[in-house]
Design a protein around this motif. Structure first.
Motif, PDB file in Angstrom:
ATOM      1  N   TYR A  60      31.971  36.385  44.117  1.00  0.00           N
ATOM      2  CA  TYR A  60      31.490  37.198  43.006  1.00  0.00           C
ATOM      3  C   TYR A  60      30.993  38.532  43.568  1.00  0.00           C
ATOM      4  O   TYR A  60      30.549  38.610  44.717  1.00  0.00           O
ATOM      5  CB  TYR A  60      30.337  36.522  42.262  1.00  0.00           C
ATOM      6  CG  TYR A  60      30.741  35.329  41.439  1.00  0.00           C
ATOM      7  CD1 TYR A  60      31.471  35.481  40.259  1.00  0.00           C
ATOM      8  CD2 TYR A  60      30.385  34.040  41.825  1.00  0.00           C
ATOM      9  CE1 TYR A  60      31.835  34.381  39.500  1.00  0.00           C
ATOM     10  CE2 TYR A  60      30.738  32.934  41.079  1.00  0.00           C
ATOM     11  CZ  TYR A  60      31.468  33.114  39.916  1.00  0.00           C
ATOM     12  OH  TYR A  60      31.828  32.026  39.163  1.00  0.00           O
ATOM     13  N   THR A  61      31.061  39.572  42.754  1.00  0.00           N
ATOM     14  CA  THR A  61      30.521  40.847  43.220  1.00  0.00           C
ATOM     15  C   THR A  61      29.007  40.722  43.374  1.00  0.00           C
ATOM     16  O   THR A  61      28.350  39.968  42.650  1.00  0.00           O
ATOM     17  CB  THR A  61      30.832  41.984  42.232  1.00  0.00           C
ATOM     18  OG1 THR A  61      30.196  41.723  40.984  1.00  0.00           O
ATOM     19  CG2 THR A  61      32.331  42.134  42.031  1.00  0.00           C
ATOM     20  N   TYR A  66      23.176  39.996  41.782  1.00  0.00           N
ATOM     21  CA  TYR A  66      21.914  40.538  42.294  1.00  0.00           C
ATOM     22  C   TYR A  66      21.459  41.814  41.591  1.00  0.00           C
ATOM     23  O   TYR A  66      20.428  42.384  41.963  1.00  0.00           O
ATOM     24  CB  TYR A  66      22.029  40.809  43.798  1.00  0.00           C
ATOM     25  CG  TYR A  66      22.161  39.548  44.613  1.00  0.00           C
ATOM     26  CD1 TYR A  66      21.041  38.921  45.158  1.00  0.00           C
ATOM     27  CD2 TYR A  66      23.401  38.955  44.829  1.00  0.00           C
ATOM     28  CE1 TYR A  66      21.153  37.755  45.900  1.00  0.00           C
ATOM     29  CE2 TYR A  66      23.528  37.790  45.561  1.00  0.00           C
ATOM     30  CZ  TYR A  66      22.403  37.195  46.087  1.00  0.00           C
ATOM     31  OH  TYR A  66      22.528  36.028  46.808  1.00  0.00           O
ATOM     32  N   GLY A  67      22.200  42.232  40.582  1.00  0.00           N
ATOM     33  CA  GLY A  67      21.806  43.437  39.859  1.00  0.00           C
ATOM     34  C   GLY A  67      20.395  43.335  39.310  1.00  0.00           C
ATOM     35  O   GLY A  67      19.601  44.280  39.401  1.00  0.00           O
ATOM     36  N   ASP A  81      29.099  51.403  33.736  1.00  0.00           N
ATOM     37  CA  ASP A  81      29.811  50.939  34.935  1.00  0.00           C
ATOM     38  C   ASP A  81      29.496  51.751  36.181  1.00  0.00           C
ATOM     39  O   ASP A  81      30.286  51.781  37.136  1.00  0.00           O
ATOM     40  CB  ASP A  81      31.332  50.943  34.710  1.00  0.00           C
ATOM     41  CG  ASP A  81      31.756  49.874  33.716  1.00  0.00           C
ATOM     42  OD1 ASP A  81      31.114  48.809  33.699  1.00  0.00           O
ATOM     43  OD2 ASP A  81      32.711  50.112  32.946  1.00  0.00           O
ATOM     44  N   HIS A  82      28.348  52.401  36.218  1.00  0.00           N
ATOM     45  CA  HIS A  82      27.925  53.136  37.401  1.00  0.00           C
ATOM     46  C   HIS A  82      26.522  52.708  37.818  1.00  0.00           C
ATOM     47  O   HIS A  82      25.707  52.282  36.991  1.00  0.00           O
ATOM     48  CB  HIS A  82      27.964  54.646  37.159  1.00  0.00           C
ATOM     49  CG  HIS A  82      29.343  55.221  37.203  1.00  0.00           C
ATOM     50  ND1 HIS A  82      30.273  55.024  36.183  1.00  0.00           N
ATOM     51  CD2 HIS A  82      29.988  55.963  38.151  1.00  0.00           C
ATOM     52  CE1 HIS A  82      31.406  55.633  36.493  1.00  0.00           C
ATOM     53  NE2 HIS A  82      31.262  56.213  37.684  1.00  0.00           N
ATOM     54  N   ILE A  83      26.255  52.817  39.118  1.00  0.00           N
ATOM     55  CA  ILE A  83      24.970  52.425  39.694  1.00  0.00           C
ATOM     56  C   ILE A  83      24.095  53.664  39.861  1.00  0.00           C
ATOM     57  O   ILE A  83      24.573  54.706  40.332  1.00  0.00           O
ATOM     58  CB  ILE A  83      25.186  51.758  41.073  1.00  0.00           C
ATOM     59  CG1 ILE A  83      25.995  50.472  40.910  1.00  0.00           C
ATOM     60  CG2 ILE A  83      23.859  51.481  41.770  1.00  0.00           C
ATOM     61  CD1 ILE A  83      26.533  49.918  42.220  1.00  0.00           C
ATOM     62  N   PHE A  84      22.835  53.536  39.466  1.00  0.00           N
ATOM     63  CA  PHE A  84      21.913  54.658  39.596  1.00  0.00           C
ATOM     64  C   PHE A  84      20.633  54.208  40.287  1.00  0.00           C
ATOM     65  O   PHE A  84      19.984  53.254  39.852  1.00  0.00           O
ATOM     66  CB  PHE A  84      21.598  55.260  38.227  1.00  0.00           C
ATOM     67  CG  PHE A  84      22.794  55.909  37.583  1.00  0.00           C
ATOM     68  CD1 PHE A  84      23.190  57.186  37.957  1.00  0.00           C
ATOM     69  CD2 PHE A  84      23.548  55.226  36.644  1.00  0.00           C
ATOM     70  CE1 PHE A  84      24.311  57.783  37.380  1.00  0.00           C
ATOM     71  CE2 PHE A  84      24.669  55.808  36.058  1.00  0.00           C
ATOM     72  CZ  PHE A  84      25.048  57.100  36.428  1.00  0.00           C
TER      73      PHE A  84
END
Length: 391
Positions: A60-61, A66-67, A81-84
């Motif tokens: 799994y991603t 863990y997000g 769909d982007h990480i900040f």
């Protein structure tokens, strides 16, 4: 009544030394596209550059599993769909040694609230509850008023949660709490308590959270610093999480004005001008850690520097050995039920302990450093001192 929750079963990821490594990775990933399940997992790839922890399962991603962990740390979130990365994450990554565990946990306590945008039941209009502040104030009140140096998980469950504590209350309020009923899962609340036990003045020994500071003036100074950061209300959960990690600035170093009461000249010499080593001394004097060390370490009565058998030389005295902290204080001691949690401690006789502090003070002055940059550097300096001990 809000549910007091945390992430369960992943406490190793919430150790402050690991949080700093994760912050470095998430800062590097800031603005990156969150990988889909059929794409190369760039999050795993970048994390592996900084941390040796396993982000399982591998099929799994990392962000999928863990997000929420990263969000609870107040380090990063995702949208479109982007990480900040948060400002807190960027601040830690810019200088990982500038913020110590006390200041990070103080920031967390002042900004982590329920109903939380991190969880599915977020209600932006609901009154905010700051659980860590309530727990610390409850513990300080128990000690200052009753002389009781701990609270249990059950006491937190039946006194704090049912009474709708918010963390804004003063200590007087905590003296009149009524017994209530708790219907939540105490295991998640226990994970939160174990996490904040990384404060230098707290220690965890299941099922109790102990307060180790004994100076009432110092405790009251800590209580005054335990105030929620009042910020804007956001209906959008991503904006709310970014705001939780946005209040970084000069005031983030909350504990800079609090110092440990020195016991002798060597303490003053070792701690002067370096709060991180004040915390170091505080950790070395922990009664809970001392008891744990003598219970778990073979031949705990033997000095690890001069090899003096204190039990043989002083048969009338128990536990003459003192604990010396090797690691930088950004790596708090983990009081768990395994011997490896004590790898950053060595037992020294009082003479060797004082001499080691003098050696460190000399080394810090010569190198113009505030503290060790790694476990390896700390061990090298300690072994250098040990090598110069005359037989």
């Amino acid at each position: 009544m809000h549910t007091w929750r945390f992430d369960q079963g992943r406490l190793q990821y919430f150790q402050f030394d690991e949080i700093k490594k994760i912050a470095l990775a998430l800062n590097e990933l800031d603005g990156s596209k969150k990988p889909a399940s059929d794409e190369k997992d760039v999050v795993r790839e970048v994390l592996s550059k900084y941390s040796t922890l396993p982000f399982l399962p591998n099929d799994y991603t990392v962000w999928r599993n863990y997000g929420r962990v990263f969000e609870i740390m107040l380090l990063a979130t995702s949208t479109n769909d982007h990480i900040f990365a948060t400002n807190l994450c960027k601040s830690i990554a810019a200088d990982p040694d500038d913020l110590d565990s006390d200041d990070y946990l103080a920031y967390f306590s002042q900004n982590f609230y329920y109903s939380s945008p991190i969880f599915a039941d977020y209600e932006s209009a609901a009154a905010r509850v700051y659980p860590c502040l309530a727990i610390i104030k409850f513990l300080i009140t128990e000690f200052v008023v009753k002389g009781k140096d701990y609270v249990t998980i059950d006491e937190i469950c039946i006194f704090l949660v049912p009474n709708n504590l918010t963390g804004h209350e003063d200590l007087q309020f905590f003296t009149n709490l009524k017994l209530g009923n708790y219907t939540g899962d105490p295991r998640q609340l226990r994970e939160l308590v174990r996490f904040i036990s990384q404060f230098s003045f707290l220690k965890w020994e299941n099922p109790k959270l102990f307060i180790e500071a004994r100076d009432k003036a110092e405790l009251l100074a800590i209580e005054k610093l335990m105030s929620p950061r009042i910020s804007q209300i956001y209906a959008d959960r991503t904006a709310a999480i970014l705001d939780m990690g946005a209040g970084v600035g000069a005031t983030t170093k909350t504990f800079g004005s609090i110092t440990l009461t020195a016991h002798d000249h060597d303490d003053v010499e070792f701690t002067e001008g370096a709060k991180i080593r004040v915390t170091h001394v505080r950790a070395e004097r922990s009664n809970k850690l001392r008891n744990f060390y003598f219970k778990k370490i073979p031949y705990a009565h033997v000095c690890r520097m001069c090899e003096l058998d204190t039990a043989h030389k002083y048969p009338w005295a128990n536990h003459v050995i003192e604990l010396h902290h090797l690691l930088p204080l950004s790596s708090p001691i983990r009081v768990e039920q395994n011997i490896t949690s004590l790898k950053d401690l060595v037992g020294l006789c009082p003479s060797c302990h004082r001499a080691t502090h003098k050696f460190y003070s000399k080394w810090f002055a010569e190198t113009k450093l505030k503290d060790f940059s790694s476990y390896e550097q700390a061990m090298d300096v300690y072994n250098s001192a040990k090598a110069q001990v005359k037989s």
